[in-house]
Design a protein around this motif. Structure first.
Motif, PDB file in Angstrom:
ATOM      1  N   LYS A 132       0.807  -1.219   0.000  1.00 36.13           N
ATOM      2  CA  LYS A 132       0.000   0.000   0.000  1.00 36.13           C
ATOM      3  C   LYS A 132       0.840   1.268   0.000  1.00 36.13           C
ATOM      4  O   LYS A 132       0.403   2.301  -0.480  1.00 36.13           O
ATOM      5  N   CYS A 133       2.042   1.198   0.538  1.00 32.18           N
ATOM      6  CA  CYS A 133       2.844   2.408   0.748  1.00 32.18           C
ATOM      7  C   CYS A 133       3.790   2.742  -0.387  1.00 32.18           C
ATOM      8  O   CYS A 133       4.297   3.858  -0.446  1.00 32.18           O
ATOM      9  N   ASN A 136       6.786   4.776   0.586  1.00 36.89           N
ATOM     10  CA  ASN A 136       6.548   5.997   1.348  1.00 36.89           C
ATOM     11  C   ASN A 136       6.590   5.700   2.849  1.00 36.89           C
ATOM     12  O   ASN A 136       5.614   5.215   3.413  1.00 36.89           O
ATOM     13  N   GLU A 138       6.447   7.565   5.571  1.00 38.19           N
ATOM     14  CA  GLU A 138       5.472   8.250   6.414  1.00 38.19           C
ATOM     15  C   GLU A 138       4.113   7.568   6.339  1.00 38.19           C
ATOM     16  O   GLU A 138       3.440   7.374   7.351  1.00 38.19           O
ATOM     17  N   LYS A 139       3.726   7.211   5.141  1.00 39.93           N
ATOM     18  CA  LYS A 139       2.457   6.494   4.946  1.00 39.93           C
ATOM     19  C   LYS A 139       2.524   5.130   5.635  1.00 39.93           C
ATOM     20  O   LYS A 139       1.558   4.696   6.262  1.00 39.93           O
ATOM     21  N   PHE A 142       1.959   5.473   9.278  1.00 35.89           N
ATOM     22  CA  PHE A 142       0.539   5.683   9.545  1.00 35.89           C
ATOM     23  C   PHE A 142      -0.185   4.346   9.612  1.00 35.89           C
ATOM     24  O   PHE A 142      -0.939   4.079  10.546  1.00 35.89           O
TER      25      PHE A 142
END
Length: 148
Positions: A132-133, A136, A138-139, A142
């Motif tokens: 999903k990331c 990334n 930071e994502k 999360f």
């Protein structure tokens, strides 16, 4: 001579307590195994990245490594080509974050330990986060925070 045990409420409660303690021990053991495997997967991903393995040993690198690891560890799961690629991507996303977060939080109490707690997330969930990331961090953090 009577060798029969007298079963009463106290005995039944004790058995329930033993069962509960044993189940908790199994859960703790499973979490510890998961923790160690995720740390190993992270370190193997780091090795692959740091050695620039794909460019150094060619496009069949993951297939070759998978085959060799399966020979070295027969019957062990987790060394498929796909899983090895996930290990690399896992390190790509979390490689810089995890050691940094763990170091920052090592002296802090009563703070969520995202760095350390990521190792409690099952590998299958980690792979979904990695997908999903798309690189990334930071994502990814999360999603990790949401899972934890």
């Amino acid at each position: 001579m009577n060798d029969m045990i007298r079963i009463d409420g106290e005995y039944i409660e004790w058995l329930k307590n033993i069962k509960s303690r044993f189940k908790m021990t199994q859960i703790k053991a499973s979490i510890k195994v998961n923790d160690e495997m995720l740390r190993f997967y992270w370190s193997l991903g780091r090795d692959i990245v740091e050695k620039q393995a794909e460019s150094k040993w060619g496009s069949a690198f993951f297939d070759t490594l998978s085959e060799d690891l399966r020979k070295i560890f027969p019957g062990t799961k987790g060394f498929s080509t796909t899983n090895l690629r996930y290990m690399k991507r896992y390190y790509d996303i979390f490689g810089e974050i995890l050691p940094q977060v763990e170091a920052e939080l090592s002296d802090v109490t009563n703070v969520p330990r995202v760095g350390a707690e990521i190792y409690t997330i099952p590998w299958g969930h980690i792979k979904v986060i990695v997908d999903k990331c798309k690189g990334n961090p930071e994502k990814a953090l999360f999603f990790v925070d949401e899972v934890i």
